[in-house]
Write an enzyme that holds these catalytic residues in place. Structure first.
Site: not given
Ligand code: PGA
Length: 264
Positions: A22-24, A108, A110, A180, A186, A226, A247-248
Site C-alpha cells: 500500500n503505497w499510500k 483503511h 487512515e 490492521e 506506521g 509495521s 505500508g512503509g
Molecule cells: P505500515 O502500514 O506497514 O507502514 O505500518 C500498513 C498499512 O497502513 O496498510
C-alpha cells in the site's frame, strides 16, 4: 482473550498468501515505475504467493502497463460506492477496471480517521467493487485504547459485520480482510505473533458465524501494521495469517522483495 473458537481453521493452510504493498500518497509516476520495475525484476518468478501493488490513482495507468503479462497484480487504495455521476473528485470501480485493477483497499484506518468513512459506507463500496468484479481488501482493526480496554473482540465484531453487510457468500469468499491494529500502523510496533494469530483466528471464527464455515475457510486475512523483512517470516507462518498489507516497507524495492521472499 477469545472464548468460543470452536471453528478451527488453524489445522491447515490451504489459502494462498497474498502480500500487497500500500503505497499510500507516495510516488510520482516516474518513481512508481522505478519501484515496480525493480519489484518485477526481483519477484518476477515468484509463483508461491500473490503479489499486489497499490499505487496512487495517478500512477495506475503506467504501472498497469509495466506489469502487463507479469505475476504482479494491481490494486487501488480506494474507490467510490457509486458507479458514475456527479461526485466530484471520486473514482468509480469501472474506471479502475480500465487499468486492469484487480483489487481495491477499502476502509483503511487512515480513511476511517481522516475521511470519516463508516462501516456502512465501506459495505456499500465493497458491494460496488464486487459489482465490477474487483476484489475488495476490507480493513479492520482496533485502536490502542480499545485493545487496552479489552474491547478488541467487540470492535472487530462490529467492523466485520457492518463493513461486510450485504455481501453474499460467493462475494465474501472473494473478499480479502486486512486486520490492521491501528496502533501498529506506521509506528514500528508490530502485533506479536500471539496477538496476530489470536485475532486472525477470531476473525475466521466470526466469518464462520456470520456466513458459514466453508466461506470462512476461503477468506484470506492479511495482517498489516509495521510488517518488515525481519518479522514477515514469523507472521506469515501463523496458521490464520494469510498475507500482509505493507505500508512503509513497500515503498522500497529491497524491503518489499525481502518481505515476499521471507514469506515463502
Ligand atoms: P505500515 O502500514 O506497514 O507502514 O505500518 C500498513 C498499512 O497502513 O496498510
Amino acid at each position: 482473550m477469545f472464548e468460543n473458537s470452536d471453528l478451527n481453521l488453524t489445522m491447515d493452510k490451504e489459502r494462498k498468501l497474498i502480500i500487497a504493498g500500500n503505497w499510500k500518497m507516495n510516488k510520482t509516476v516516474a518513481e512508481a515505475l522505478d519501484l515496480v520495475n525493480g519489484i518485477k525484476r526481483d519477484l518476477g518468478n515468484v509463483k508461491e504467493l500473490d503479489i499486489v501493488v497499490c499505487p496512487p490513482f495517478t500512477a495506475l495507468g503506467e504501472v498497469s502497463k509495466a506489469i502487463l503479462k507479469s505475476n504482479i497484480r494491481l490494486g487501488a487504495q480506494n474507490m467510490s460506492e457509486h458507479n458514475f455521476g456527479a461526485y466530484t473528485g471520486e473514482i468509480a470501480a469501472g474506471m479502475l477496471k480500465e487499468f486492469s485493477v484487480r483489487y481495491v483497499i477499502l476502509g483503511h484506518s487512515e480513511r476511517r480517521q481522516y475521511q470519516k468513512e463508516s462501516d456502512a459506507l465501506v459495505a456499500k463500496k465493497a458491494l460496488a467493487a464486487h459489482g465490477a468484479s474487483l476484489k475488495p481488501i476490507v480493513c479492520v482493526g482496533e485502536t490502542l485504547g480499545e485493545r487496552e480496554a479489552g474491547k478488541t473482540e467487540k470492535v472487530l465484531e462490529t467492523q466485520v459485520r457492518d463493513s461486510l453487510a450485504g455481501l453474499n457468500k460467493e462475494q465474501m469468499g472473494e473478499t480479502i480482510i486486512a486486520y490492521e491494529p491501528v496502533w501498529a500502523i506506521g509506528t514500528g510496533t508490530t502485533a506479536t505473533a500471539a496477538q496476530a494469530q489470536e485475532t486472525h483466528s477470531f476473525i475466521h471464527f466470526l466469518l464462520g458465524k456470520i456466513f458459514d464455515e466453508s466461506v470462512a475457510r476461503r477468506v484470506r486475512i492479511q495482517y498489516g501494521g509495521s510488517v518488515k523483512p525481519s518479522n514477515a517470516r514469523e507472521l506469515m507462518s501463523l496458521p490464520d495469517v494469510d498475507g500482509a498489507l505493507v505500508g512503509g516497507a513497500s515503498l522500497e524495492e529491497r524491503s518489499f522483495a525481502d518481505i515476499v521472499k521471507n514469506s515463502i
